[in-house]
Design a protein around this motif. Structure first.
Motif, short mmCIF file in Angstrom:
data_model
loop_
_atom_site.label_atom_id
_atom_site.label_comp_id
_atom_site.label_asym_id
_atom_site.label_seq_id
_atom_site.Cartn_x
_atom_site.Cartn_y
_atom_site.Cartn_z
N PRO A 142 0.81 -1.23 0.00
CA PRO A 142 0.00 0.00 0.00
C PRO A 142 0.84 1.27 0.00
O PRO A 142 1.93 1.33 0.59
N GLU A 143 0.32 2.28 -0.68
CA GLU A 143 0.92 3.61 -0.70
C GLU A 143 -0.16 4.64 -0.47
O GLU A 143 -1.33 4.38 -0.72
N LYS A 144 0.25 5.80 0.02
CA LYS A 144 -0.67 6.91 0.23
C LYS A 144 -1.95 6.43 0.94
O LYS A 144 -3.06 6.68 0.48
N SER A 145 -1.74 5.72 2.04
CA SER A 145 -2.86 5.09 2.73
C SER A 145 -2.81 5.33 4.23
O SER A 145 -1.73 5.48 4.82
N ILE A 146 -4.00 5.36 4.83
CA ILE A 146 -4.15 5.47 6.27
C ILE A 146 -4.98 4.27 6.72
O ILE A 146 -5.97 3.92 6.09
N LEU A 147 -4.54 3.64 7.79
CA LEU A 147 -5.27 2.51 8.36
C LEU A 147 -5.69 2.89 9.76
O LEU A 147 -4.86 3.33 10.57
N VAL A 148 -6.97 2.74 10.04
CA VAL A 148 -7.48 3.06 11.38
C VAL A 148 -8.37 1.93 11.86
O VAL A 148 -8.81 1.08 11.09
N GLY A 149 -8.64 1.95 13.15
CA GLY A 149 -9.66 1.04 13.66
C GLY A 149 -9.35 0.46 15.01
O GLY A 149 -8.32 0.72 15.64
N ASP A 150 -10.30 -0.35 15.46
CA ASP A 150 -10.15 -1.13 16.68
C ASP A 150 -9.43 -2.41 16.27
O ASP A 150 -10.04 -3.33 15.74
N LEU A 151 -8.13 -2.44 16.51
CA LEU A 151 -7.32 -3.59 16.14
C LEU A 151 -7.26 -4.61 17.27
O LEU A 151 -6.65 -5.67 17.13
N ASN A 152 -7.87 -4.28 18.39
CA ASN A 152 -8.06 -5.20 19.52
C ASN A 152 -6.75 -5.77 20.07
O ASN A 152 -6.74 -6.86 20.64
N ILE A 153 -5.66 -5.03 19.89
CA ILE A 153 -4.37 -5.39 20.48
C ILE A 153 -3.70 -4.12 20.98
O ILE A 153 -3.66 -3.10 20.27
N ALA A 154 -3.19 -4.19 22.19
CA ALA A 154 -2.37 -3.12 22.77
C ALA A 154 -0.93 -3.60 22.69
O ALA A 154 -0.51 -4.44 23.50
N PRO A 155 -0.14 -3.13 21.73
CA PRO A 155 1.15 -3.76 21.45
C PRO A 155 2.29 -3.44 22.41
O PRO A 155 3.13 -4.29 22.66
N ARG A 156 2.32 -2.23 22.95
CA ARG A 156 3.47 -1.82 23.76
C ARG A 156 3.20 -1.99 25.25
O ARG A 156 2.06 -2.01 25.69
N GLU A 157 4.28 -2.06 26.01
CA GLU A 157 4.15 -2.20 27.47
C GLU A 157 3.41 -1.01 28.07
O GLU A 157 2.66 -1.16 29.04
N ASP A 158 3.61 0.18 27.48
CA ASP A 158 2.94 1.37 28.01
C ASP A 158 1.60 1.63 27.32
O ASP A 158 1.00 2.69 27.47
N ASP A 159 1.11 0.63 26.57
CA ASP A 159 -0.24 0.67 26.00
C ASP A 159 -1.26 -0.04 26.89
O ASP A 159 -2.42 -0.17 26.52
N VAL A 160 -0.78 -0.54 28.03
CA VAL A 160 -1.66 -1.22 29.00
C VAL A 160 -1.33 -0.75 30.40
O VAL A 160 -0.22 -0.28 30.67
N TRP A 161 -2.28 -0.91 31.31
CA TRP A 161 -2.08 -0.44 32.68
C TRP A 161 -1.07 -1.28 33.44
O TRP A 161 -0.41 -0.79 34.35
N SER A 162 -0.92 -2.57 33.06
CA SER A 162 0.07 -3.42 33.70
C SER A 162 0.54 -4.47 32.71
O SER A 162 -0.17 -5.46 32.45
N HIS A 163 1.71 -4.28 32.17
CA HIS A 163 2.28 -5.23 31.21
C HIS A 163 2.37 -6.62 31.83
O HIS A 163 1.96 -7.62 31.23
N LYS A 164 2.88 -6.69 33.02
CA LYS A 164 3.09 -7.98 33.68
C LYS A 164 1.78 -8.73 33.92
O LYS A 164 1.67 -9.93 33.65
N GLN A 165 0.75 -8.01 34.37
CA GLN A 165 -0.52 -8.65 34.70
C GLN A 165 -1.36 -9.01 33.47
O GLN A 165 -2.26 -9.83 33.56
N LEU A 166 -1.03 -8.41 32.33
CA LEU A 166 -1.83 -8.65 31.13
C LEU A 166 -1.15 -9.54 30.09
O LEU A 166 -1.70 -9.76 29.01
N LEU A 167 0.03 -10.06 30.42
CA LEU A 167 0.76 -10.87 29.45
C LEU A 167 0.00 -12.12 29.01
O LEU A 167 0.21 -12.62 27.92
N LYS A 168 -0.90 -12.61 29.85
CA LYS A 168 -1.68 -13.79 29.50
C LYS A 168 -3.15 -13.45 29.27
O LYS A 168 -4.01 -14.34 29.26
N VAL A 169 -3.42 -12.16 29.06
CA VAL A 169 -4.79 -11.69 28.82
C VAL A 169 -4.93 -11.33 27.34
O VAL A 169 -4.09 -10.60 26.78
N VAL A 170 -5.99 -11.83 26.71
CA VAL A 170 -6.21 -11.56 25.29
C VAL A 170 -6.23 -10.05 25.04
O VAL A 170 -6.89 -9.30 25.75
N SER A 171 -5.47 -9.62 24.07
CA SER A 171 -5.24 -8.25 23.59
C SER A 171 -3.82 -7.80 23.86
O SER A 171 -3.36 -6.81 23.27
#
Length: 262
Positions: A142-171
């Protein structure tokens, strides 16, 4: 041409029509991408949106489930949809603006409760969906494109309230994060939100189960705005409208914004 874009999992566009109108009136994005509309296209309340200046829409609907829509002040051409993993769900729609920019609006499957495809079919569907997205981006380049949406994944450690507690939680499981990363890399997508806000906790979703979601602040960043490298430097002004999570009869997601000068 400069335009501001917002993405929001609305959790029923008909039930929450009043707060969609509130957002359009108070924030005035040029384009609003909605997910989990839970409505056939013909029953989306377009009259109210048109009255507020949003005279254009491309959408895919489904009774009671899923559904994606792009509301726009700007002319936008419907350029199709993809049914990844063959689920038969309304989870993607794409539109092209007059300046040639293509906007992809996605609602990736949530994945159920258990992060194990052997015991949870929905988790397998989520991973398969992401794999087919990845392969499509590899093929399409893809070129000249924007992708948005609810991707249902929080990828980074600071994208969740507790990285350690959510490692086995879906998302936030390593498997999901890896799949999303491969999908992002396949299209060379740039995470505009984190380009603008590179450090710190950042959330766009807070569970309905929390008695006081704001005080507890156990959030996750599930909603994303990406852009291809050829236009990523044009993106700026990223923000999450946290306050919308506290509006009357709210969605459990908050809108995510970015502005593009193109």
């Amino acid at each position: 041409m400069a335009f501001t874009l917002a993405t929001w999992n609305i959790n029923s566009v008909r039930l929450r029509e009043p707060i969609v109108c509130k957002l359009l009136e108070e924030e005035g994005p040029d384009i609003l991408c909605l997910q989990e509309c839970k409505s056939p296209v013909e029953k989306i309340p377009v009259e109210q949106f048109r009255a507020l200046g949003y005279g254009h829409m491309v959408a895919r609907g489904q009774k009671g489930y899923n559904g994606v829509a792009i509301l726009s002040r700007l002319p936008i051409e419907d350029v199709g949809d993809m049914d990844f993993a063959g689920l038969g769900h309304a989870r993607h729609v794409a539109g092209r603006l007059e300046n040639g920019v293509v906007i992809h609006n996605f609602y990736v499957p949530a994945g159920g409760d258990k992060p194990d495809r052997e015991v949870n079919e929905k988790f397998g569907q989520k991973l398969d969906y992401l794999t087919e997205m990845r392969d499509w981006f590899h093929a399409e380049r893809p070129e000249k494109s924007i992708l948005v949406g609810d991707l249902n994944i929080a990828p980074r450690e600071d994208d969740v309230w507790s990285h350690k507690q959510l490692l086995k939680v879906v998302s936030h499981t390593p498997t999901e994060v890896e799949h999303l990363g491969e999908t992002q890399d396949a299209g060379k997508w740039v995470d505009i939100t984190r380009q603008d806000i590179p450090e710190g906790q950042l959330y766009s979703w807070w569970s309905y189960r929390a008695r006081d979601w704001d005080a507890a602040d156990k959030g996750r960043r599930l909603d994303h705005i990406w852009a291809t490298p050829d236009i990523s430097n044009a993106g700026h002004g990223s923000r999450i409208l946290r306050g919308a999570r506290g509006w009357e009869k709210p969605s459990d997601h908050a809108p995510v914004f970015a502005t593009f000068d193109l």
